[in-house]
Every structure is written in structure tokens, then in C-alpha cells.
Design a protein around this motif. Structure first.
Motif, mmCIF file in Angstrom:
data_model
loop_
_atom_site.group_PDB
_atom_site.id
_atom_site.type_symbol
_atom_site.label_atom_id
_atom_site.label_comp_id
_atom_site.label_asym_id
_atom_site.label_seq_id
_atom_site.Cartn_x
_atom_site.Cartn_y
_atom_site.Cartn_z
ATOM 1 N N SER A 1 0.861 -1.187 0.000
ATOM 2 C CA SER A 1 0.000 0.000 0.000
ATOM 3 C C SER A 1 0.894 1.233 0.000
ATOM 4 O O SER A 1 2.077 1.170 0.351
ATOM 5 C CB SER A 1 -0.924 0.024 1.224
ATOM 6 O OG SER A 1 -0.157 0.133 2.415
ATOM 7 N N PHE A 2 0.302 2.330 -0.408
ATOM 8 C CA PHE A 2 1.030 3.598 -0.386
ATOM 9 C C PHE A 2 0.083 4.682 0.089
ATOM 10 O O PHE A 2 -1.047 4.801 -0.403
ATOM 11 C CB PHE A 2 1.572 3.957 -1.768
ATOM 12 C CG PHE A 2 2.318 5.262 -1.800
ATOM 13 C CD1 PHE A 2 3.629 5.333 -1.345
ATOM 14 C CD2 PHE A 2 1.708 6.431 -2.235
ATOM 15 C CE1 PHE A 2 4.319 6.534 -1.345
ATOM 16 C CE2 PHE A 2 2.388 7.635 -2.241
ATOM 17 C CZ PHE A 2 3.701 7.685 -1.794
ATOM 18 N N THR A 3 0.557 5.470 1.036
ATOM 19 C CA THR A 3 -0.218 6.593 1.556
ATOM 20 C C THR A 3 0.529 7.876 1.227
ATOM 21 O O THR A 3 1.661 8.088 1.687
ATOM 22 C CB THR A 3 -0.417 6.487 3.069
ATOM 23 O OG1 THR A 3 -1.085 5.264 3.384
ATOM 24 C CG2 THR A 3 -1.238 7.660 3.589
ATOM 25 N N LEU A 4 -0.085 8.718 0.411
ATOM 26 C CA LEU A 4 0.529 9.983 0.034
ATOM 27 C C LEU A 4 0.267 11.007 1.127
ATOM 28 O O LEU A 4 -0.884 11.269 1.481
ATOM 29 C CB LEU A 4 -0.046 10.463 -1.302
ATOM 30 C CG LEU A 4 0.559 11.731 -1.897
ATOM 31 C CD1 LEU A 4 2.040 11.539 -2.209
ATOM 32 C CD2 LEU A 4 -0.197 12.140 -3.152
ATOM 33 N N GLY B 1 3.981 2.298 -8.042
ATOM 34 C CA GLY B 1 4.799 1.429 -7.217
ATOM 35 C C GLY B 1 5.912 2.214 -6.571
ATOM 36 O O GLY B 1 6.038 3.437 -6.749
ATOM 37 N N ILE B 2 6.765 1.532 -5.831
ATOM 38 C CA ILE B 2 7.792 2.224 -5.069
ATOM 39 C C ILE B 2 8.803 2.918 -5.962
ATOM 40 O O ILE B 2 9.375 3.936 -5.601
ATOM 41 C CB ILE B 2 8.505 1.233 -4.115
ATOM 42 C CG1 ILE B 2 9.358 2.017 -3.104
ATOM 43 C CG2 ILE B 2 9.328 0.205 -4.892
ATOM 44 C CD1 ILE B 2 9.858 1.171 -1.965
ATOM 45 N N THR C 1 4.192 0.699 2.226
ATOM 46 C CA THR C 1 4.150 -0.428 3.156
ATOM 47 C C THR C 1 4.106 -1.739 2.383
ATOM 48 O O THR C 1 3.299 -1.900 1.454
ATOM 49 C CB THR C 1 2.917 -0.341 4.069
ATOM 50 O OG1 THR C 1 2.974 0.890 4.797
ATOM 51 C CG2 THR C 1 2.881 -1.504 5.050
ATOM 52 N N GLN C 2 4.972 -2.677 2.757
ATOM 53 C CA GLN C 2 5.000 -4.003 2.158
ATOM 54 C C GLN C 2 5.389 -5.015 3.231
ATOM 55 O O GLN C 2 6.367 -4.831 3.965
ATOM 56 C CB GLN C 2 5.984 -4.069 0.995
ATOM 57 C CG GLN C 2 5.968 -5.409 0.264
ATOM 58 C CD GLN C 2 6.805 -5.394 -0.999
ATOM 59 O OE1 GLN C 2 7.620 -4.521 -1.193
ATOM 60 N NE2 GLN C 2 6.559 -6.353 -1.874
ATOM 61 N N ASP C 3 4.586 -6.065 3.315
ATOM 62 C CA ASP C 3 4.829 -7.126 4.306
ATOM 63 C C ASP C 3 4.953 -6.563 5.715
ATOM 64 O O ASP C 3 5.794 -6.984 6.517
ATOM 65 C CB ASP C 3 6.103 -7.910 3.949
ATOM 66 C CG ASP C 3 5.988 -8.616 2.600
ATOM 67 O OD1 ASP C 3 4.864 -9.021 2.255
ATOM 68 O OD2 ASP C 3 7.013 -8.737 1.912
ATOM 69 N N ALA D 1 8.189 2.360 4.835
ATOM 70 C CA ALA D 1 9.324 3.238 4.572
ATOM 71 C C ALA D 1 8.818 4.505 3.896
ATOM 72 O O ALA D 1 7.834 4.482 3.140
ATOM 73 C CB ALA D 1 10.351 2.547 3.666
ATOM 74 N N GLU D 2 9.489 5.613 4.190
ATOM 75 C CA GLU D 2 9.131 6.869 3.526
ATOM 76 C C GLU D 2 9.681 6.860 2.102
ATOM 77 O O GLU D 2 10.838 6.505 1.875
ATOM 78 C CB GLU D 2 9.697 8.060 4.289
ATOM 79 C CG GLU D 2 9.331 9.396 3.657
ATOM 80 C CD GLU D 2 9.915 10.579 4.404
ATOM 81 O OE1 GLU D 2 11.083 10.928 4.137
ATOM 82 O OE2 GLU D 2 9.196 11.138 5.257
#
Length: 737
Positions: free
Chosen positions: A183-186, A314-315, A276-278, A282-283
Motif C-alpha cells: 500500500s502507499f499513503t501519500l 509502485g515504489i 508499506t509491504q509485508d 518506509a518513507e
């Protein structure tokens, strides 16, 4: 995403072309009427604090004489009614009048007594966005150059905003996020490296200096997570920041390090969030550098909207689209009966051809040869004007050419709705005298394909665009384009270069508009076009009529200023100076050029400075036509499918149609039988139109040892990769770069 490239009034110089004289020189004062034209941004206002982007008020006016000495200062406070100013100026020839709108009646203009050059060098401190948009308006700058003759002068002045607008649209769209447990939170977005100084006039190539003050705009928190269905948005206004072109080959490589020097001062959007992964977070910080494209260009220029569409995938992946939008609202100086329209694709980038919507304009840098690629040399023209133009003999296709040393604007008429073609030239002397230094084809058309867009088409497909379509052909076409660009399927135009119309089914007998599909004719390797067959007579064919600067005086063939046909070979410098001269061959290997040059059109590998296609497009390489077999590329004689025609049945409606079914459903691409200008050795027809209404042929950019490869056909057969003389003149169909 649809990519829009429209041009907004980039000229801030003279509003006179070579056809307009300076007028009588006055020696007294008189009232002069100026119409200030800021164009219109015309997009929905998304800024919380309203900025009146088109407003004109509080205008400082400075007059300079022919030598650039200060003459007079006038300040007009308040709103400019109907965008017109009536000024009491000093009469004289070769005057320059500077207009600076939305400024206070104080320094640096009030009390100014310097030269014109010093005036153009004036700057303003802008500590933040509020300072740039003070009073809810944007600073604007424009110039008039010409005669001031009290009571007689009435002129239009193009005003350019001394700022750029950035429209950011963003969202998070990570494929299979749930399955991948990611997931990614902006959290925030921010604009960084914003100049804190602004030039009123157009600044230098690189501006401001890296030693100038730069700052960051405030961080904007993201309260609601953006999705493809509910995207986030942000708007900023910024001073221009011209940093140049970098060395990146991919969008992911566009960083500060890819631009040296000055990359550390390039403006960029910063997007910060948590990935966020597993279960581990990380920022992540994304930096999106602005410019005319997502890869190489780092310039943020005035009077331009940069529309950024950023999808976080993605990252390490942001699907980025940057669209420079230069919007237009044009009126030719002194002409009030032309409607205003938006401008054309491709005009922001240098090229030998510009596509312009009827009633609109194109602005470009006349100091750049071709696309500015390898071999281009800087030029310094002193004047510009129309060399030739199509039209109706009553109304000019090109209404005006406004010229300044670093910018030229060509205005197309709306009175010839079908459009047409013209060539404008830059000269070494004043008033269109001296040598032609370079020339440009102006294709006036409502056809607007995007040379930078990935249309995502498979084999034998088409996509609709404004005014027409773009096409792909079969398996061999795809193989040919992927050999150059493996990651993208290029498309090809649906019509000949310069054509006013495309057909997707064969034209029927006596279709009067069939010649509109012919386009123009080119000698292989040359950037400048020749007028094509007019479609009237197949036994005594002649080209379409062309006209001079005023659009009324017809240019006579083989006259000094007309379409000339003389023996060659000549040098490249010769043809640059004589764009309307057809050089036929008098000896083998039947080339107009000496010495021969296989790379004039890129030789199948890329675009050169002599390529005649618009920005984003180039002459098609060899193998593009290899899908054109008899069963999918049949000949039509006046609308009827026939492969047994006779030369006596030649007609303007004849040609071949590429289609993928017998019924003609699906893609349909018409290739008319235009004939060609013969330029080969040892023939009494040298320079003449031959095989009109019978044969057709199309250049490729690929050369052989002495000749070049091309595709040609007649009523009975097709040759997909023949060799022919470079001195012949044939149509071109452009493919995406």
C-alpha cells in the motif's frame, strides 16, 4: 491520457511582416490606439484564491526611438477597458513601445531613462507565490515595433504572462496491491526550486542564473487519498525557470544529475508518502522534474500551462505525463473580422513543418535550423515573410508574419476553411532582402494528431483524432517500427504531408475534392515542398496555383519569384537559399545534390534537420509498406475496384486503398495516384509532372548506394521496395518519431 500541445502567443516582438511598410515618418505627437491581446487561458479556475489570468490593468508604457533611446513614459492606472489604450506618443519611424501590465506606477519604470536593452533587462523580486500574483493578476509584457504616426497608427500588441501555471493531477494506482500486500499513503506534495526573481521581458536562454535566489513553495498536506476515480489536484503559478536540456533517455532518469550545469536549480514537484509491504513501512519521495517533456527538457517558460498527470504505480514507478499547454487567442494586428481559435500541435518544438488550425497561429524560434539536431547551425535572420502560399486568389492563407530576432509568429486565415500550405522564409537582410537563411512549411489544417502520444494500437488499427485518424498497418509494419522503438507501437498519419483531406474509402468518380488528398511533393532529402498536381488535366497536368505575400498575385512558373525548374546538381547551401526551385539531374546518379548524402532524412534510423515532417513525426523508413500486397492494397479507378486499367483511364480519383477486408471495413488508408515531378537524367520531361492519375509513389527515408528506396504502384502492379532517383519529387507520409 490525452496530450494537448497548444501554443499561446509567444511573440513579444514586432507585429509587422515583410509585406508591411513602415509608413510615413512623423515629427509631432498624436493619439495612437493599441489593442492589448493577452490571449485567454480558458481553463477552469482551480485555485482557491482567484487569480485573474487574463486581466489587464495598471499598464506602464515606455517608448524608445530607432536607436533604442528612451523617448517617453506613460502610466495608465486601473482596468484597461476593452483591452484598448489610447496613447499620446511621439511620432516617428522604427519605434519600440514597451507595455508592462499589472504593475504599480513606481520603480523600475517610473523615472526610467535608460536604453531599450536596459529596459528589457529589468527584473522584479518575487519572494513567494503571493508576490507573483499580487492583486490577483499576473504580470504581462509585450512590445510594439513600427511607425508611430499620430492619428494613423492602430495596432495590436501580444501580451505574454511573465509566469507559468502548473496544474498537477495525481493519484495512487498500484496494480494488484492487495495480492502483493502493498500500500502507499501519500502525505504531502510540494513545489521546489522556484525562482525568486522574474524578468519582465523574455529572458536569456538560461534564466535565472544559478546564483540567483530560489525557494520552495509551502508543503501541501494530502488529507484524502487520491484514486483513479477521485484524483487529487493542485495549481501553482511560478516565475519562469529556463534550465536547458538534460541527458536522460528515460523518464526515470530525469533527475538533477542528468542536467549539468544547473540541474540543482531545476523546478520539480515533490510527492512524499509511506510505502508499506509485508508490514514494513518506509518513507518514499518522488521528484517530478518539470519541462516540455517527461525526459529531457527542464525548462519552465512563461505564458505556458504545464499539465502534469502523475499516477503512482509502485515504489519506483510513477506513470508521468507532462503536457505544455500554450493556449491561444489571436488577432492579427489591424484585422478585426477574423474569429479566434486555438492553435496547433507540435509548435513548441523546432521542426521544418508546423501544423496550424485555420484562424490560429504558430510561434517558433527562427534561429533554429530544422529540429535543432545534429548538424544544425545557428542563424540570425533580420526579417521574415511569406515565400509562397496556396489560397483562393482573394484571401491570403497567411494573414501576417510577425517577426522578432528570437521569435516569429505566423497567423493563418480562417477565411479558407479547408486550409492549405505555405512556406515562410527567414532572410539575411531587412524587409525580406538578401539570402534566405532557412524556410518553414506552414500546414494550415484542422487535422491534429499528436506525435508524442502512445495511442496503444495493435496491428491494422486506427484511432480518431481531431480532424482525422492515425493508423497502424500489419505485421511487417509493426516489426519495422519496433526495430527502432521496441517498447512502443508508432502510428502513421492518415494522409499525405500537406493534404487537406483524407479518405478512408475510395473517392467516387468526379469527386471534386479528391485533389485535396494529394498533399505536397518533395525531392528526396529536401525539407521544402513543391505544389502538387491540381487534379484537372491528366494530359497536360499543372500544379495548384500558388500566390505571393498578399495571397492575390499568382506566382508564375519559372519566373524569378515562382516555382522554378533548373538543372542541378547543387549544394545544400544552394537549396537552402532557393526553397522553391526544383533541381533536375543532367548526369548520373540523378541526384539534385553534390556530393551525395545518404543521411538527409535520417537513413531509416531517426530524424534529421532536413526532415520535412512536423515535430514528433518523421519520414517513414523502409519496410513500412511491406504489408501492402495486392489483396489488401487494390487499385480503384474512379471508385471501382479494377486492376486492369489503361493509361487513358487516368483520373484524379484513382489510387489504391489499404484495407483489411474485401468490404473495406476496419482501417482504410487512401493512397492517391498523384504522379510525380520527373527529375532524372536524359529525359525531355525533366521537371515535368508525369503519370498523374495513374501512378503513385511514396518516399522512405532509407537510401541505397546511389539511389533511394520507395514504394510505388500503378493500375496493375505494386513495388514495395524499389530504387529511384533522388531528384524526383514525390509525396511523403509521416510516422511518429
Amino acid at each position: 491520457m490525452k496530450k494537448i500541445i497548444l501554443l499561446l502567443l509567444l511573440i513579444a516582438g514586432a507585429s509587422v511582416s515583410c509585406r508591411r511598410s513602415g509608413g510615413p515618418q512623423g515629427d509631432g505627437a498624436g493619439l495612437t490606439v493599441f489593442r492589448l491581446n493577452p490571449g485567454t487561458i480558458g481553463l477552469k479556475q482551480t485555485k482557491a484564491v482567484s487569480v485573474q489570468e487574463d486581466a489587464l490593468a495598471d499598464v506602464a508604457v515606455l517608448q524608445f526611438d530607432a536607436s533604442g533611446r528612451f523617448v517617453k513614459y506613460i502610466y495608465k492606472g486601473g482596468t484597461v477597458t476593452d483591452n484598448e489604450l489610447v496613447l499620446d506618443l511621439v511620432s516617428g519611424a522604427e519605434q519600440t513601445v514597451v507595455f508592462v501590465a499589472n504593475v504599480a506606477d513606481d520603480a523600475p519604470f517610473k523615472g526610467f531613462g535608460g536604453t531599450l536593452g536596459e529596459c528589457r533587462a529589468l527584473t522584479r523580486s518575487v519572494a513567494d507565490e503571493a508576490a507573483l500574483t499580487a492583486g490577483g493578476r499576473l504580470p504581462m509584457y509585450g512590445e510594439y515595433r513600427g511607425t508611430i504616426d499620430g492619428g494613423q497608427t492602430r495596432a495590436a500588441v501580444v501580451m505574454r504572462r511573465a509566469a507559468a501555471k502548473i496544474e498537477l493531477s495525481y493519484w495512487v494506482d498500484i496494480p494488484d496491491a492487495a495480492d502483493k500486500q502493498v500500500s502507499f499513503t501519500l502525505r504531502s506534495i510540494r513545489l521546489r526550486n522556484v525562482p525568486q526573481v522574474m524578468s519582465y521581458a523574455d529572458p536569456a536562454e538560461i534564466y535565472p542564473a544559478v546564483s540567483a535566489a530560489f525557494g520552495d513553495y509551502p508543503e501541501v498536506p494530502v488529507a484524502v487519498q487520491p484514486t483513479p476515480e477521485a484524483k487529487g489536484s493542485q495549481v501553482w503559478y511560478v516565475p519562469e525557470n529556463k534550465r536547458g536540456t538534460g541527458t536522460a533517455e528515460l523518464a526515470s532518469q530525469k533527475t538533477a544529475a542528468a542536467l549539468s550545469p544547473g540541474g540543482e536549480k531545476a523546478t520539480y514537484v515533490e510527492m512524499t508518502g509511506d510505502y508499506t509491504q509485508d508490514g514494513k513501512t518506509a518513507e518514499v519521495v518522488y521528484r517530478l522534474y518539470l519541462g516540455a517533456d517527461p525526459v529531457k527538457d527542464y525548462n519552465v517558460v512563461r505564458n505556458t500551462i504545464y499539465r502534469i498527470e502523475a499516477a503512482i504505480k509502485g515504489i519506483n514507478l510513477v506513470d508521468l505525463r507532462i503536457t505544455p499547454i500554450h493556449l491561444v487567442d489571436v488577432e492579427e494586428p489591424g484585422v478585426d473580422d477574423e474569429p479566434t481559435q486555438d492553435a496547433s500541435f507540435g509548435v513548441a518544438s523546432p521542426a521544418n513543418c508546423f501544423m496550424v488550425v485555420p484562424g490560429s497561429s504558430v510561434t517558433f524560434d527562427p534561429r533554429i535550423q530544422g529540429n535543432g539536431g545534429a548538424g544544425a547551425q545557428p542563424i540570425a535572420p533580420k526579417s521574415m515573410g511569406v515565400l509562397w502560399q496556396e489560397g483562393d486568389g482573394v484571401n491570403p492563407l497567411i494573414r501576417n508574419v510577425a517577426f522578432a530576432p528570437s521569435q516569429a509568429t505566423v497567423y493563418a486565415s480562417s477565411k479558407i476553411a479547408r486550409g492549405g500550405n505555405a512556406v515562410v522564409a527567414a532572410y539575411s537582410g531587412e524587409n525580406c532582402t538578401g539570402d534566405i537563411l532557412w524556410s518553414w512549411h506552414i500546414w494550415v489544417t484542422d487535422y491534429r494528431p499528436d506525435g508524442t502520444k502512445d495511442y496503444g494500437l495493435g496491428e491494422n488499427s486506427y484511432a480518431s483524432v481531431d480532424g482525422g485518424q492515425v493508423h497502424t498497418y500489419g505485421t511487417k509494419f509493426m516489426a519495422a517500427v519496433k526495430a527502432v522503438t521496441p517498447t512502443r507501437n508508432r502510428v502513421i498519419m492518415d494522409r499525405n504531408l500537406g493534404a487537406a483531406k483524407a479518405y478512408y474509402i475510395p473517392p467516387q468518380a468526379n469527386d471534386s475534392e479528391a485533389p485535396l488528398a494529394f498533399g505536397l511533393a518533395y525531392q528526396w532529402g529536401r525539407k521544402d515542398p513543391f505544389p502538387q498536381w491540381d487534379g484537372v488535366s491528366t494530359t497536360s497536368p499543372v500544379p495548384v496555383p500558388i500566390y505571393g505575400t498578399d495571397g492575390k498575385v499568382r506566382l508564375v512558373e519559372n519566373a524569378t519569384d515562382g516555382f522554378r525548374k533548373i538543372p542541378g546538381p547543387v549544394t545544400l547551401n544552394d537549396v537552402i537559399k532557393t526553397p522553391l526551385t526544383f533541381y533536375y539531374s543532367v548526369a548520373d546518379p540523378s541526384d539534385w545534390l553534390t556530393p551525395q548524402n545518404n543521411t538527409l532524412w535520417g537513413n531509416g534510423t531517426g530524424k534529421s534537420i532536413y526532415d520535412p515532417c512536423p515535430a514528433g513525426w518523421r519520414v517513414a523508413p523502409n519496410d513500412i509498406w511491406q504489408d501492402f500486397k495486392d489483396d489488401v492494397f487494390p487499385y480503384y479507378i474512379q471508385g471501382d475496384l479494377r486492376e486492369d486499367g489503361l493509361e487513358t483511364e487516368s483520373a484524379k480519383t484513382n489510387g489504391r486503398l489499404y484495407r483489411i477486408s474485401v468490404s473495406g471495413s476496419g482501417i482504410g488508408a487512401w493512397f492517391p495516384a498523384t504522379g510525380f515531378y520527373f527529375g532524372g537524367n536524359g529525359n525531355i520531361l525533366q521537371g515535368e509532372l508525369v503519370d498523374v492519375g495513374n501512378k503513385g509513389a511514396y518516399w522512405t527515408s532509407t537510401a541505397s548506394t546511389y539511389y533511394v528506396l520507395y514504394m510505388w504502384y500503378d493500375m496493375n502492379k505494386i513495388y514495395l521496395s524499389g530504387e529511384t532517383y533522388r531528384s524526383n519529387s514525390r509525396p511523403v507520409r509521416c510516422i511518429q518519431e
